[in-house]
Structure formats: structure tokens, C-alpha cells
Design a protein around this motif. Structure first.
Motif, PDB file in Angstrom:
ATOM      1  N   GLY A  81       1.232  -0.939  -0.234  1.00  0.00           N
ATOM      2  CA  GLY A  81       0.528  -0.370   0.250  1.00  0.00           C
ATOM      3  C   GLY A  81       0.830   1.270  -0.222  1.00  0.00           C
ATOM      4  N   LEU A  82       1.972   1.306   1.216  1.00  0.00           N
ATOM      5  CA  LEU A  82       3.446   2.565   0.641  1.00  0.00           C
ATOM      6  C   LEU A  82       3.352   2.644  -0.377  1.00  0.00           C
ATOM      7  N   LEU A  83       4.047   1.566  -1.104  1.00  0.00           N
ATOM      8  CA  LEU A  83       4.421   1.706  -2.525  1.00  0.00           C
ATOM      9  C   LEU A  83       3.943   1.933  -3.338  1.00  0.00           C
ATOM     10  N   SER A  84       2.494   1.921  -3.076  1.00  0.00           N
ATOM     11  CA  SER A  84       1.731   1.956  -3.864  1.00  0.00           C
ATOM     12  C   SER A  84       1.181   3.462  -4.811  1.00  0.00           C
ATOM     13  N   VAL A  85       0.704   4.476  -5.265  1.00  0.00           N
ATOM     14  CA  VAL A  85       0.010   5.303  -5.659  1.00  0.00           C
ATOM     15  C   VAL A  85      -1.224   5.537  -5.603  1.00  0.00           C
ATOM     16  N   GLY A  86      -1.654   6.194  -5.228  1.00  0.00           N
ATOM     17  CA  GLY A  86      -3.333   6.011  -4.359  1.00  0.00           C
ATOM     18  C   GLY A  86      -4.347   4.868  -3.464  1.00  0.00           C
ATOM     19  N   GLU A  87      -5.433   4.628  -2.715  1.00  0.00           N
ATOM     20  CA  GLU A  87      -5.580   3.933  -1.603  1.00  0.00           C
ATOM     21  C   GLU A  87      -5.445   2.806  -1.719  1.00  0.00           C
ATOM     22  N   THR A  88      -5.031   1.648  -0.671  1.00  0.00           N
ATOM     23  CA  THR A  88      -5.430   0.371  -0.720  1.00  0.00           C
ATOM     24  C   THR A  88      -6.353  -0.171   0.092  1.00  0.00           C
ATOM     25  N   LYS A  89      -6.978  -0.443   0.185  1.00  0.00           N
ATOM     26  CA  LYS A  89      -8.317  -0.783   1.134  1.00  0.00           C
ATOM     27  C   LYS A  89      -8.060  -2.544   2.052  1.00  0.00           C
ATOM     28  N   ILE A  90      -7.740  -3.078   2.611  1.00  0.00           N
ATOM     29  CA  ILE A  90      -7.052  -4.351   3.969  1.00  0.00           C
ATOM     30  C   ILE A  90      -8.476  -4.479   4.283  1.00  0.00           C
ATOM     31  N   GLU A  91      -9.151  -5.392   4.517  1.00  0.00           N
ATOM     32  CA  GLU A  91      -9.629  -6.030   5.255  1.00  0.00           C
ATOM     33  C   GLU A  91      -9.010  -7.329   6.144  1.00  0.00           C
ATOM     34  N   GLY A  92      -9.644  -7.367   7.104  1.00  0.00           N
ATOM     35  CA  GLY A  92      -9.097  -8.387   8.088  1.00  0.00           C
ATOM     36  C   GLY A  92      -7.895  -8.016   8.443  1.00  0.00           C
ATOM     37  N   LEU A  93      -7.253  -7.395   8.710  1.00  0.00           N
ATOM     38  CA  LEU A  93      -5.770  -7.113   8.671  1.00  0.00           C
ATOM     39  C   LEU A  93      -6.049  -7.225  10.551  1.00  0.00           C
ATOM     40  N   LEU A  94      -4.066  -7.984  10.997  1.00  0.00           N
ATOM     41  CA  LEU A  94      -3.965  -8.678  11.885  1.00  0.00           C
ATOM     42  C   LEU A  94      -4.449  -7.203  12.709  1.00  0.00           C
ATOM     43  N   GLU A  95      -4.646  -7.124  13.742  1.00  0.00           N
ATOM     44  CA  GLU A  95      -4.734  -5.698  14.518  1.00  0.00           C
ATOM     45  C   GLU A  95      -3.088  -5.807  15.795  1.00  0.00           C
ATOM     46  N   GLY A  96      -1.733  -6.888  15.381  1.00  0.00           N
ATOM     47  CA  GLY A  96      -1.950  -7.448  17.208  1.00  0.00           C
ATOM     48  C   GLY A  96      -0.218  -6.148  16.680  1.00  0.00           C
ATOM     49  N   ASP A  97       0.265  -5.979  17.953  1.00  0.00           N
ATOM     50  CA  ASP A  97       1.257  -5.252  17.470  1.00  0.00           C
ATOM     51  C   ASP A  97       2.345  -4.787  17.145  1.00  0.00           C
ATOM     52  N   ASP A  98       2.469  -6.128  16.878  1.00  0.00           N
ATOM     53  CA  ASP A  98       4.059  -6.244  14.973  1.00  0.00           C
ATOM     54  C   ASP A  98       3.107  -5.626  13.792  1.00  0.00           C
ATOM     55  N   VAL A  99       1.513  -5.333  13.293  1.00  0.00           N
ATOM     56  CA  VAL A  99       1.674  -5.872  12.292  1.00  0.00           C
ATOM     57  C   VAL A  99       1.587  -3.682  12.738  1.00  0.00           C
ATOM     58  N   LEU A 100       0.852  -3.318  14.066  1.00  0.00           N
ATOM     59  CA  LEU A 100       0.988  -1.887  14.273  1.00  0.00           C
ATOM     60  C   LEU A 100       1.966  -0.885  14.006  1.00  0.00           C
ATOM     61  N   ARG A 101       3.039  -1.823  14.532  1.00  0.00           N
ATOM     62  CA  ARG A 101       4.122  -0.916  14.262  1.00  0.00           C
ATOM     63  C   ARG A 101       4.636  -0.693  12.493  1.00  0.00           C
ATOM     64  N   THR A 102       4.526  -1.463  11.924  1.00  0.00           N
ATOM     65  CA  THR A 102       4.483  -1.457  10.671  1.00  0.00           C
ATOM     66  C   THR A 102       3.827  -0.741   9.323  1.00  0.00           C
ATOM     67  N   ALA A 103       2.622  -0.609  10.544  1.00  0.00           N
ATOM     68  CA  ALA A 103       1.446   0.441  10.253  1.00  0.00           C
ATOM     69  C   ALA A 103       2.507   2.393  10.188  1.00  0.00           C
ATOM     70  N   ALA A 104       3.011   2.091  11.843  1.00  0.00           N
ATOM     71  CA  ALA A 104       3.408   3.368  11.458  1.00  0.00           C
ATOM     72  C   ALA A 104       4.560   3.517  11.243  1.00  0.00           C
ATOM     73  N   VAL A 105       5.699   2.604  10.291  1.00  0.00           N
ATOM     74  CA  VAL A 105       6.516   2.784   9.932  1.00  0.00           C
ATOM     75  C   VAL A 105       6.244   3.681   8.821  1.00  0.00           C
ATOM     76  N   CYS A 106       4.826   3.134   7.730  1.00  0.00           N
ATOM     77  CA  CYS A 106       4.267   3.497   6.386  1.00  0.00           C
ATOM     78  C   CYS A 106       4.297   4.529   7.074  1.00  0.00           C
ATOM     79  N   ARG A 107       3.503   4.942   8.122  1.00  0.00           N
ATOM     80  CA  ARG A 107       3.208   6.451   7.969  1.00  0.00           C
ATOM     81  C   ARG A 107       4.383   7.574   8.063  1.00  0.00           C
ATOM     82  N   ALA A 108       5.068   6.654   9.165  1.00  0.00           N
ATOM     83  CA  ALA A 108       6.786   7.834   9.210  1.00  0.00           C
ATOM     84  C   ALA A 108       7.675   8.045   7.518  1.00  0.00           C
ATOM     85  N   LEU A 109       6.848   6.413   6.978  1.00  0.00           N
ATOM     86  CA  LEU A 109       7.934   7.027   5.303  1.00  0.00           C
ATOM     87  C   LEU A 109       7.160   7.904   4.334  1.00  0.00           C
ATOM     88  N   GLY A 110       6.300   8.461   4.731  1.00  0.00           N
ATOM     89  CA  GLY A 110       5.117   9.315   4.185  1.00  0.00           C
ATOM     90  C   GLY A 110       3.780   9.040   3.640  1.00  0.00           C
TER      91      GLY A 110
END
Ligand code: S3P
Length: 444
Positions: A36-65
Motif C-alpha cells: 500500500g505504501l509503495l503504490s500511488v493511491g488508496e489500498t483497502k485492507i480487510e481483516g488486517l491483523l491488529e497485533g502489535d507487530d503489524v501496528l508497528r509496520t503501519a506506524a513505519v509506513c506513516r513515518a515513510l509518508g
């Protein structure tokens, strides 16, 4: 002695009954955010694991723009920046306990002209990162600083022109393969990874789903060659995350060893590169009915009806390790309840997971009164034909899978099993306790 605040114990429980839907797959969840970070536009994700590991990756995606948000309906939306357009993060990227998040993101950063600092918790700070940094260096990335032994904290400087390489990972690892391919996305040429043993293929499949040109050919008896054309334009594509077989593994084994159990595990991903545990349990005599095989979001899924069964020991070949690499702790628990000896071969990679899982599993088995031996890279478990004494306190070493495995053991052992720290369960399966309690598990 007073129990520590984070300690949890599992008690012999009545038959487990009911239905359970395991959380979204961790591997696919990380990758969905990253693509999602590496595409231009909006990616919809259903059923994402809302565990700490994945939430860290989400935060890192935000930090990268990227813009990353959870919507009211529980789906996630990523507004990506596209390949070549990432922001340099202002703060160190903190991956917590997540080796997958860190290693995949090293690939992303390695292929961009940015500098980023990578760090994590005490467990992640012990894990080897040279296996990722070495191929990235071949592609032109530079390590500006690292801790002893190639561990984090690490500062990595990526390159705007990653050199296309053909890479043979020294160990079967989807994380190495994925890091090289993710770096190769911004390369002007073709990047190939050649693996002697096929590892999980979620990165390849998802890259294709997002529009990259990527080919996969057989290589040798068990291997694959994956070739990616650099600089594709990735298009946002909706992702439906299937249930994680590595999390489903816990109720699966718990219901097998707890007498009288009969449960349904819903919509588990059946990807053959993740199905080693299922194959092994079936060989051991588990009673697992595979119902309603169907496709969801590009992966085959099925419901599993699992009834308690008497297991027998097996000899699990090393070639099966990549397809059940995260399932050995819970498989060793199943082996403890089987009749006869089980030999699990080729477990060297277990030494560099969230903990030294080979030692942690052996220590846990011994704490439960189960004889076992580590011989080279193999674990030999002397099965107790359904009668495991239990009564031990297991050190989890910040490892979620050690925690959940020995709690599952306690549901069927004579005396309860305790773990010293249940907190890490939240990295991959935050609802573990609640969902297992709904099936009848007793924790205290
Ligand atoms: C993962 C790959 C495996 C696995 C990890 C998740 C992934 O690691 O143990 O939990 O998502 O790519 P290796 O690729 O290092 O074996």
C-alpha cells in the motif's frame, strides 16, 4: 512464591467446543501495508491483523509518508506514495518485537535514497540482520552503523538506483527473499531470488496482485526462481487477509490434545507453503476434517473440524521446515501427548526466532515433565501417550509462540502450566485468551 504480574497459567479444561475465527495472517498483513505504501493511491485492507507487530509496520509506513487509517467498518486504508517517493523518517523506526516488519522494511529503505535507523525490543536486538544487509549491500545500500553481530540498532542508507542482482539466500527465508524483491522494486533492471527450498510466497503473489511483472519458475527438486522487473507502477488493489495458519495452530493442537474436544476453525488459509503442520498432525493421527475449501482474496481457505485424537510420534523431515517454521513449538507440544518418539529435523533457524526457540521449547517440555533431547539441529520428544504431568513454569523470553504453546499444553496436562509473561501474545494473537476461553479453556 507470589506470581509475577504478567504470569498466566492454563488449567486442564473440559472438552473444547465451539467455533473460532483466527486473526488475520501476520505475513500478509505486513505485506499489504507495505505494498500500500509503495503504490500511488488508496489500498483497502480487510481483516488486517491488529497485533502489535503489524501496528508497528503501519506506524513505519506513516513515518515513510503514507496515510494509514483504520475505518469505522474495521477495514484499513493506506494512501501510498509510490516507489521512489518515500520520505526520510525523522525518528528511528521502532519495530518492537517484529523481525518480519524490520527485515521487509530494510528492503524497502535499501532501495530508496533515504537514511533510516532501525530498532526494536530486547528480543529483536538479538536477531541477526546481516542476512538482509548483505544482499542489500550488493544492491548498493550502505550500513552506516550497527550493533555487534550485525544486530540493531542499525542505520541504513539506501540507494536510488538499486543494482539488479541474482541472489541465492544462504538459508530458506521468506524474509530474505522479500527484502531483496522489495529493494528490487526501485531497480532499473531485473532482480532474481533463487531459493533452494521454497519459502512462503505471499510477497510474490501480492506483488502480482498490485500489478508488478514477476515470474516464478521451479528450481531444482524443491526450489524456485523468482524474477521481478524493476520500477513497475504498483496500483492499489484491495486485500482480504485470510486467517493465519500459524495462529490457528494453537486451537488446532489444543482441541487435538484436550479429550472430548470438537471445534471448528473458520476460514484458515490453506497455502501449501504454510501447511506443514496440518500435514504432520494428519500423519500423527489427528482428526481434522477439511470443510468447504474455497478461495478468498487470492488464497485458498477452508474450515477445519478438529476433534480430539490419540496421536502417534513421527519423524518430520527437514525439507518440511519452511512450511511450518513457526509451528514447531506447538508441534512439540502435540508430540509430548503422542505415543512414542517424535523427531523434528532441521530446526537450526529456530535458534534465531523471537527467542532461541529450540532451547525454549526443550526447557518448556522438561518443565512439564516431558523427556526431550536436542541432537544437532533436531529435537527429539519422548511422547507420553496423552499423560503429560505439567506443573511447570515456562520462560517465554519475549516470544509469543512459546507463550501460547505452553498455555495450550496446560489445557490438557495433569497439573497446570504457567508462563512467566503473557504480554507478547499481543504481537500476533491479541484475542487468544478470550477466543480460547469461549471454547472452554481455563486460564488464571
Ligand atoms: C515470515 C517468514 C518466516 C517466519 C516469520 C514470518 C514472513 O521467517 O518465521 O514469522 O512473513 O516472511 P524466515 O523467512 O526468516 O524463515
Amino acid at each position: 512464591m507470589e506470581a509475577g504480574a504478567n504470569q498466566l497459567s492454563a488449567h486442564r479444561s473440559g472438552p473444547l467446543r465451539g467455533r473460532l475465527k483466527p486473526p488475520g495472517d501476520k505475513s500478509i498483513s505486513h505485506r499489504a501495508l507495505i505494498l500500500g505504501l509503495l503504490s500511488v493511491g488508496e489500498t483497502k485492507i480487510e481483516g488486517l491483523l491488529e497485533g502489535d507487530d503489524v501496528l508497528r509496520t503501519a506506524a513505519v509506513c506513516r513515518a515513510l509518508g503514507a496515510g494509514v487509517e483504520r475505518r469505522g467498518d474495521g477495514s484499513w486504508q493506506v494512501r501510498g506514495c509510490g516507489i521512489g517517493s518515500l520520505l526520510a523518517p525523522r525518528e528511528p523506526l521502532d519495530f518492537g518485537n517484529s523481525g518480519t516488519g524490520m527485515r521487509l522494511m530494510m528492503g524497502v529503505v535499501g532501495g530508496h535514497a533515504i537514511v533510516a535507523a532501525f530498532d526494536g525490543d530486547a528480543s529483536l536486538r538479538k536477531r541477526p540482520m546481516r542476512r538482509i544487509l548483505d544482499p542489500l549491500a550488493l544492491m548498493g545500500a550502505e550500513v552506516l552503523s550497527e550493533a555487534t553481530g550485525g544486530c540493531c540498532p542499525i542505520v541504513l542508507k539506501g540507494t536510488s538506483e538499486p543494482i539488479p542482482i541474482e541472489y541465492y539466500p544462504p538459508v530458506a527465508s521468506a524474509q530474505i527473499k522479500s527484502a531483496v524483491l522489495l529493494a528490487g522494486l526501485n531497480s532499473p533492471g531485473r532482480t532474481s531470488v533463487i531459493e533452494a527450498e521454497a519459502s512462503r510466497d505471499h510477497t510474490e503473489k501480492m506483488l502480482k496482485h498490485f500489478g508488478a511483472s514477476i515470474s516464478v519458475e521451479a528450481f531444482g527438486p524443491h526450489g524456485r526462481k523468482i524474477t521481478l522487473d524493476g520500477r513497475p507502477e504498483l496500483h492499489p488493489a484491495p486485500v482480504i487477509v485470510p486467517a493465519d495458519p500459524s495462529s490457528a495452530a494453537f486451537p488446532l493442537v489444543a482441541a487435538t490434545i484436550a479429550p472430548g474436544s470438537d471445534i471448528i476453525i473458520e476460514a484458515m488459509m490453506m497455502n501449501p507453503l504454510r501447511a506443514g503442520l496440518l500435514a504432520t498432525l494428519l500423519e500423527m493421527g489427528a482428526d481434522i476434517e477439511i470443510l468447504d475449501r474455497r478461495e478468498e482474496g487470492g488464497e485458498e481457505v477452508a474450515d477445519l473440524r478438529v476433534r480430539a485424537a490419540a496421536l502417534k510420534g513421527v519423524d518430520a523431515p527437514a525439507s518440511r521446515a519452511p512450511s511450518m517454521i513457526d509451528e514447531y513449538p506447538i508441534l512439540a507440544v502435540a508430540a509430548a501427548f503422542a505415543s512414542g518418539q517424535t523427531r523434528l529435523r532441521g530446526l537450526q533457524e529456530l535458534r534465531v526466532k523471537e527467542s532461541d526457540r529450540l532451547e525454549a521449547v526443550a526447557a518448556g517440555l522438561r518443565a512439564a515433565g516431558v523427556d526431550c533431547q536436542i541432537v544437532g539441529d533436531d529435537l527429539i520428544v519422548e511422547g507420553r501417550s496423552g499423560d503429560v504431568p505439567g506443573g511447570g513454569l515456562v520462560k517465554t523470553h519475549l516470544d509469543h509462540r512459546i507463550a501460547m504453546s505452553f498455555l495450550c499444553m496446560g489445557l490438557a496436562s495433569r497439573a497446570p502450566m504457567a508462563i512467566d509473561d503473557a504480554r507478547m501474545i499481543a504481537t500476533s494473537f491479541p484475542a487468544f485468551k478470550t477466543l480460547m476461553e469461549r471454547l472452554g479453556a481455563q486460564f488464571a
